[in-house]
Design a protein around this motif. Sequence first.
Motif, mmCIF file in Angstrom:
data_model
loop_
_atom_site.group_PDB
_atom_site.id
_atom_site.type_symbol
_atom_site.label_atom_id
_atom_site.label_comp_id
_atom_site.label_asym_id
_atom_site.label_seq_id
_atom_site.Cartn_x
_atom_site.Cartn_y
_atom_site.Cartn_z
ATOM 1 N N PHE A 15 3.151 -0.703 6.578
ATOM 2 C CA PHE A 15 3.990 0.394 6.104
ATOM 3 C C PHE A 15 3.218 1.685 5.832
ATOM 4 C CE2 PHE A 15 6.670 -3.303 4.947
ATOM 5 C CZ PHE A 15 7.822 -2.923 5.616
ATOM 6 N N TRP A 16 1.882 1.636 5.872
ATOM 7 C CA TRP A 16 1.078 2.846 5.668
ATOM 8 C C TRP A 16 0.149 3.001 6.872
ATOM 9 C CZ3 TRP A 16 -2.715 3.819 0.983
ATOM 10 C CH2 TRP A 16 -3.165 5.150 1.040
ATOM 11 N N PRO A 17 0.645 3.559 7.964
ATOM 12 C CA PRO A 17 -0.174 3.695 9.176
ATOM 13 C C PRO A 17 -1.381 4.602 8.933
ATOM 14 C CG PRO A 17 2.156 4.061 9.648
ATOM 15 C CD PRO A 17 2.009 4.057 8.157
ATOM 16 N N GLY A 18 -2.461 4.327 9.639
ATOM 17 C CA GLY A 18 -3.660 5.141 9.522
ATOM 18 C C GLY A 18 -4.752 4.449 8.731
ATOM 19 N N PHE A 19 -5.835 5.193 8.502
ATOM 20 C CA PHE A 19 -6.999 4.614 7.842
ATOM 21 C C PHE A 19 -6.732 4.243 6.384
ATOM 22 C CE2 PHE A 19 -9.376 6.797 11.300
ATOM 23 C CZ PHE A 19 -10.066 5.686 11.768
ATOM 24 N N GLY A 20 -5.855 4.994 5.698
ATOM 25 C CA GLY A 20 -5.570 4.697 4.300
ATOM 26 C C GLY A 20 -4.998 3.304 4.114
ATOM 27 N N GLY A 21 -3.943 3.002 4.868
ATOM 28 C CA GLY A 21 -3.335 1.678 4.786
ATOM 29 C C GLY A 21 -4.251 0.585 5.285
ATOM 30 N N LEU A 22 -5.045 0.902 6.311
ATOM 31 C CA LEU A 22 -5.955 -0.096 6.870
ATOM 32 C C LEU A 22 -7.024 -0.497 5.854
ATOM 33 C CD1 LEU A 22 -6.777 -1.748 9.352
ATOM 34 C CD2 LEU A 22 -8.126 0.215 10.122
ATOM 35 N N VAL A 23 -7.612 0.492 5.185
ATOM 36 C CA VAL A 23 -8.662 0.197 4.202
ATOM 37 C C VAL A 23 -8.079 -0.514 2.983
ATOM 38 C CG1 VAL A 23 -10.336 1.215 2.620
ATOM 39 C CG2 VAL A 23 -10.171 2.061 4.964
ATOM 40 N N LEU A 24 -6.926 -0.036 2.477
ATOM 41 C CA LEU A 24 -6.293 -0.700 1.335
ATOM 42 C C LEU A 24 -5.957 -2.150 1.681
ATOM 43 C CD1 LEU A 24 -5.017 -0.725 -1.482
ATOM 44 C CD2 LEU A 24 -2.907 0.174 -0.441
ATOM 45 N N GLY A 25 -5.396 -2.352 2.864
ATOM 46 C CA GLY A 25 -5.062 -3.705 3.288
ATOM 47 C C GLY A 25 -6.289 -4.586 3.409
ATOM 48 N N GLN A 26 -7.370 -4.045 3.949
ATOM 49 C CA GLN A 26 -8.615 -4.807 4.067
ATOM 50 C C GLN A 26 -9.134 -5.229 2.690
ATOM 51 O OE1 GLN A 26 -9.276 -6.097 7.143
ATOM 52 N NE2 GLN A 26 -11.223 -5.053 7.473
ATOM 53 N N LEU A 27 -9.054 -4.336 1.719
ATOM 54 C CA LEU A 27 -9.512 -4.664 0.365
ATOM 55 C C LEU A 27 -8.685 -5.802 -0.239
ATOM 56 C CD1 LEU A 27 -10.083 -1.055 -1.038
ATOM 57 C CD2 LEU A 27 -11.862 -2.749 -0.571
ATOM 58 N N LEU A 28 -7.358 -5.702 -0.122
ATOM 59 C CA LEU A 28 -6.485 -6.720 -0.704
ATOM 60 C C LEU A 28 -6.611 -8.055 0.029
ATOM 61 C CD1 LEU A 28 -3.232 -4.631 -1.366
ATOM 62 C CD2 LEU A 28 -4.947 -5.367 -3.030
ATOM 63 N N VAL A 29 -6.670 -8.010 1.348
ATOM 64 C CA VAL A 29 -6.794 -9.240 2.128
ATOM 65 C C VAL A 29 -8.124 -9.928 1.831
ATOM 66 C CG1 VAL A 29 -7.109 -10.133 4.473
ATOM 67 C CG2 VAL A 29 -5.211 -8.596 3.970
ATOM 68 N N GLY A 30 -9.181 -9.145 1.672
ATOM 69 C CA GLY A 30 -10.480 -9.730 1.364
ATOM 70 C C GLY A 30 -10.475 -10.481 0.047
ATOM 71 N N LEU A 31 -9.864 -9.885 -0.985
ATOM 72 C CA LEU A 31 -9.788 -10.546 -2.287
ATOM 73 C C LEU A 31 -8.889 -11.778 -2.214
ATOM 74 C CD1 LEU A 31 -10.533 -10.544 -5.267
ATOM 75 C CD2 LEU A 31 -8.608 -8.992 -5.686
ATOM 76 N N ALA A 32 -7.783 -11.659 -1.495
ATOM 77 C CA ALA A 32 -6.860 -12.786 -1.354
ATOM 78 C C ALA A 32 -7.518 -13.957 -0.632
ATOM 79 C CB ALA A 32 -5.617 -12.330 -0.587
ATOM 80 N N HIS A 33 -8.227 -13.649 0.430
ATOM 81 C CA HIS A 33 -8.889 -14.704 1.199
ATOM 82 C C HIS A 33 -9.932 -15.424 0.349
ATOM 83 C CE1 HIS A 33 -11.683 -16.301 4.342
ATOM 84 N NE2 HIS A 33 -10.534 -16.646 4.879
ATOM 85 N N LEU A 34 -10.668 -14.659 -0.457
ATOM 86 C CA LEU A 34 -11.649 -15.268 -1.353
ATOM 87 C C LEU A 34 -10.978 -16.257 -2.300
ATOM 88 C CD1 LEU A 34 -14.464 -15.418 -2.742
ATOM 89 C CD2 LEU A 34 -13.695 -13.525 -4.185
ATOM 90 N N GLN A 35 -9.864 -15.862 -2.915
ATOM 91 C CA GLN A 35 -9.167 -16.744 -3.847
ATOM 92 C C GLN A 35 -8.725 -18.035 -3.164
ATOM 93 O OE1 GLN A 35 -6.690 -13.145 -5.707
ATOM 94 N NE2 GLN A 35 -6.278 -15.061 -6.750
#
Length: 363
Positions: free
Chosen positions: A67-87
């Motif tokens: 829902f947030w195209p571009g680098f902003g959404g990509l970086v935010l998504g990467q941060l959240l996915v990384g933390l989620a995957h760790l858990q």
Amino acid sequence: MLIVVVPVYGLQLGASPLVLGAVLSAQYLLPLALAIPLGGVVSRFGGRATLITGASLMVAGLLAMHFWPGFGGLVLGQLLVGLAHLQMVLAAQTIIANLGTGPRLEKYFGWYSTWLSGGQVIGPLLAGLLLNASGTAYVFLVMAAFALVAGLVGLWLTGQATERIQVTRKQAGFRAQWALMQSNRGVQLSVLVTVLGMFALGVYGSYLPVYLESLAISPVIIGVLVSLRAVVSMVIRPFMASIIQLAGGRVNTVFLSLVTVSAGIAFLGATEQVVVMGLLAVLVGIGSGLTQPLSMVILAESVDRAKRSGALGMRLMANRAIHFLAPLMFGLLLELGGFALAFGASGVAIAAALPIGRKLFKP
């Protein structure tokens, strides 16, 4: 799926190799800081609760990318996915580590990592098909649906997955894990194997799609080559206990596996032939298929149950640290000398660490 989608999407946004390295590394930034504290969280709240929370966070990260195209959404998504995957990974590994010892534990971790490899096989193939059919229009939504299913399945976990252990900061904090790292030979070996193996997989997973994209290879073929490594890892892992016996023990198996990974990575950028790259992917798959479950088994048997989640968190911190650094270092080498230099230097770096490890950890 992200292993294929994020590099391709980043290139479509016009990212340079160094910027792409930063985007790929973003997924490992929060886990680098929070892996050890989350080990204590798993102990206190149980594996099931932590896994379900992680799945929910992963859905949020993937929806942010959509829902947030571009680098902003990509970086935010990467941060959240990384933390989620760790858990999710830390919860799953803690649950399995408490199920047994010796060959029985080797078997359990072998099958656990086999199923992980199954996802790594299907994911890139599905991502390649979706990218080929509709670009990035729906691929993040499909991944969010899979993450939602994982969270719902977690509701059915029972037994040890719901158990809570009261641990103090002294048992699970940073100082405790550092002291464990300094004094425990098994933990040292586990972390060494994790760092070398994950460096190889970080380089392979992050930049193989970029290399193939630069050769104008179709997304479907990219997905096949990325999945091939996971297929080989999946096939070899159920036979891990037998391979350990043939190799003369766990330590011998670990170092033979790392030699195989090193060779596969070193020559990857020296060819443009798909068949040759497939053979090198097989080498990486054989090595990585054994090193990662072995590192988990070695660590799980080296500490008692109360310290296990924290120790696994420390291992995952090393895992995420090298995942964070590997794309950045590879991106810098790529800027300086191209794919042949970057892949070659990465393979040599892994090989150069092996004599040190052999000297420190003689079987």
